[in-house]
Design an enzyme around this catalytic site. Structure first.
Site, PDB file in Angstrom:
ATOM      1  N   THR A 132      -5.124  -7.540  10.512  1.00 32.20           N
ATOM      2  CA  THR A 132      -5.351  -6.214   9.930  1.00 32.20           C
ATOM      3  C   THR A 132      -4.903  -5.110  10.886  1.00 32.20           C
ATOM      4  O   THR A 132      -4.295  -4.129  10.471  1.00 32.20           O
ATOM      5  CB  THR A 132      -6.837  -6.036   9.569  1.00 32.20           C
ATOM      6  OG1 THR A 132      -7.220  -7.094   8.694  1.00 32.20           O
ATOM      7  CG2 THR A 132      -7.090  -4.714   8.885  1.00 32.20           C
TER       8      THR A 132
ATOM      9  N   ARG B 290      -1.530 -14.487   3.856  1.00 38.85           N
ATOM     10  CA  ARG B 290      -2.295 -13.912   4.961  1.00 38.85           C
ATOM     11  C   ARG B 290      -1.554 -14.111   6.291  1.00 38.85           C
ATOM     12  O   ARG B 290      -1.520 -13.224   7.137  1.00 38.85           O
ATOM     13  CB  ARG B 290      -3.703 -14.494   4.997  1.00 38.85           C
ATOM     14  CG  ARG B 290      -4.472 -14.084   3.713  1.00 38.85           C
ATOM     15  CD  ARG B 290      -5.930 -14.378   3.759  1.00 38.85           C
ATOM     16  NE  ARG B 290      -6.644 -13.589   4.727  1.00 38.85           N
ATOM     17  CZ  ARG B 290      -6.950 -12.284   4.611  1.00 38.85           C
ATOM     18  NH1 ARG B 290      -6.573 -11.615   3.536  1.00 38.85           N
ATOM     19  NH2 ARG B 290      -7.627 -11.665   5.540  1.00 38.85           N
TER      20      ARG B 290
ATOM     21  N   HIS C 189      -2.039  -5.513   1.440  1.00 37.57           N
ATOM     22  CA  HIS C 189      -3.348  -6.119   1.183  1.00 37.57           C
ATOM     23  C   HIS C 189      -3.082  -7.501   0.618  1.00 37.57           C
ATOM     24  O   HIS C 189      -2.127  -7.693  -0.136  1.00 37.57           O
ATOM     25  CB  HIS C 189      -4.142  -5.301   0.154  1.00 37.57           C
ATOM     26  CG  HIS C 189      -5.299  -6.054  -0.442  1.00 37.57           C
ATOM     27  ND1 HIS C 189      -6.560  -5.973   0.088  1.00 37.57           N
ATOM     28  CD2 HIS C 189      -5.363  -6.908  -1.497  1.00 37.57           C
ATOM     29  CE1 HIS C 189      -7.369  -6.764  -0.632  1.00 37.57           C
ATOM     30  NE2 HIS C 189      -6.664  -7.328  -1.591  1.00 37.57           N
TER      31      HIS C 189
ATOM     32  N   PHE D  52     -15.710   2.443   6.660  1.00 42.27           N
ATOM     33  CA  PHE D  52     -14.333   2.800   6.336  1.00 42.27           C
ATOM     34  C   PHE D  52     -14.073   2.916   4.834  1.00 42.27           C
ATOM     35  O   PHE D  52     -12.951   3.234   4.417  1.00 42.27           O
ATOM     36  CB  PHE D  52     -13.353   1.774   6.938  1.00 42.27           C
ATOM     37  CG  PHE D  52     -13.590   0.357   6.479  1.00 42.27           C
ATOM     38  CD1 PHE D  52     -13.107  -0.096   5.254  1.00 42.27           C
ATOM     39  CD2 PHE D  52     -14.296  -0.532   7.287  1.00 42.27           C
ATOM     40  CE1 PHE D  52     -13.310  -1.395   4.834  1.00 42.27           C
ATOM     41  CE2 PHE D  52     -14.514  -1.839   6.876  1.00 42.27           C
ATOM     42  CZ  PHE D  52     -14.010  -2.268   5.647  1.00 42.27           C
TER      43      PHE D  52
ATOM     44  N   LYS E 234       0.823  -1.205   0.000  1.00 44.93           N
ATOM     45  CA  LYS E 234       0.000   0.000   0.000  1.00 44.93           C
ATOM     46  C   LYS E 234       0.868   1.271   0.000  1.00 44.93           C
ATOM     47  O   LYS E 234       2.089   1.193   0.187  1.00 44.93           O
ATOM     48  CB  LYS E 234      -0.921  -0.019   1.213  1.00 44.93           C
ATOM     49  CG  LYS E 234      -1.940  -1.160   1.177  1.00 44.93           C
ATOM     50  CD  LYS E 234      -2.818  -1.146   2.416  1.00 44.93           C
ATOM     51  CE  LYS E 234      -3.872  -2.227   2.366  1.00 44.93           C
ATOM     52  NZ  LYS E 234      -4.765  -2.152   3.538  1.00 44.93           N
TER      53      LYS E 234
ATOM     54  N   ARG F 187       2.734  -6.704   9.166  1.00 44.79           N
ATOM     55  CA  ARG F 187       1.991  -5.606   9.804  1.00 44.79           C
ATOM     56  C   ARG F 187       2.522  -5.288  11.195  1.00 44.79           C
ATOM     57  O   ARG F 187       2.595  -4.125  11.587  1.00 44.79           O
ATOM     58  CB  ARG F 187       0.503  -5.926   9.817  1.00 44.79           C
ATOM     59  CG  ARG F 187      -0.089  -5.832   8.409  1.00 44.79           C
ATOM     60  CD  ARG F 187      -1.530  -6.237   8.390  1.00 44.79           C
ATOM     61  NE  ARG F 187      -2.139  -5.971   7.086  1.00 44.79           N
ATOM     62  CZ  ARG F 187      -3.155  -6.674   6.599  1.00 44.79           C
ATOM     63  NH1 ARG F 187      -3.670  -7.665   7.296  1.00 44.79           N
ATOM     64  NH2 ARG F 187      -3.649  -6.363   5.420  1.00 44.79           N
TER      65      ARG F 187
ATOM     66  N   ASN G 145      -1.742  -0.075   7.066  1.00 46.80           N
ATOM     67  CA  ASN G 145      -1.251  -1.381   7.506  1.00 46.80           C
ATOM     68  C   ASN G 145      -0.381  -2.096   6.463  1.00 46.80           C
ATOM     69  O   ASN G 145      -0.304  -3.309   6.447  1.00 46.80           O
ATOM     70  CB  ASN G 145      -2.403  -2.265   7.981  1.00 46.80           C
ATOM     71  CG  ASN G 145      -3.387  -2.607   6.882  1.00 46.80           C
ATOM     72  OD1 ASN G 145      -3.145  -2.373   5.698  1.00 46.80           O
ATOM     73  ND2 ASN G 145      -4.509  -3.179   7.260  1.00 46.80           N
TER      74      ASN G 145
ATOM     75  N   GLU H 175      -9.305 -10.282  -8.075  1.00 47.18           N
ATOM     76  CA  GLU H 175      -8.319  -9.239  -7.823  1.00 47.18           C
ATOM     77  C   GLU H 175      -7.148  -9.305  -8.804  1.00 47.18           C
ATOM     78  O   GLU H 175      -6.683  -8.271  -9.291  1.00 47.18           O
ATOM     79  CB  GLU H 175      -7.821  -9.325  -6.373  1.00 47.18           C
ATOM     80  CG  GLU H 175      -8.893  -8.941  -5.375  1.00 47.18           C
ATOM     81  CD  GLU H 175      -8.441  -8.987  -3.936  1.00 47.18           C
ATOM     82  OE1 GLU H 175      -9.148  -8.412  -3.086  1.00 47.18           O
ATOM     83  OE2 GLU H 175      -7.384  -9.579  -3.625  1.00 47.18           O
TER      84      GLU H 175
END
Length: 138
Positions: free
Chosen positions: A91, A85, A115, A57, A9, A102, A112, A126
């Site tokens: 998260t 993951r 993704h 959000f 991100k 994270r 964070n 995606e």
């Protein structure tokens, strides 16, 4: 061989930790099958996160995701979705396990760093959203 989408991100790009994140994936058996850096428009971020449109959000998420460049990756490997993951961590970085991306790099639940797709169907959507079949090499 399973594929999943991973995004570093805008906060991860700003912190200049792209290599650190990629190294964690590779060290843990995930192969980078495609990678590119892009700047998402607000509209592109809204379309990508459309599943969250009704969540409180959504606005701040799409604003954040369009605030600077992101690194898009297709990761491939055995059990790639779950492995990604696990490497990302929870998260909320305060709840993330020690040694996760994270926990080590994120500042908040919104900033964070990464993704990752949450399942096979999501991964398929995606990956197709950002990459053509010719761009994915593994």
């Amino acid at each position: 061989m399973e594929r999943t989408l991973s995004i570093i991100k805008p906060d991860g790009v700003r912190k200049n930790i792209i290599g650190d994140v990629v190294k964690r994936f590779e060290k843990n058996g995930l192969k980078v099958a495609a990678m590119k850096m892009v700047s998402l428009s607000k509209s592109e971020a809204e379309c990508f996160y459309a599943v969250h449109r009704e969540r409180p959000f959504f606005g701040s998420l799409t604003e954040f995701m369009s605030s600077g460049p992101v690194v898009l990756m297709v990761l491939a490997g055995e059990n790639a979705i779950q492995k990604n993951r696990d490497l990302m961590g929870a998260t909320d970085p305060k709840k993330a396990a020690t040694g996760t991306i994270r926990k080590d790099f994120a500042d908040s639940i919104e900033s964070n760093i990464v993704h990752g797709s949450d399942g096979a169907e999501t991964a398929s959507f995606e990956i197709g959203y950002f990459f053509s079949g010719l761009e994915v090499l593994a």
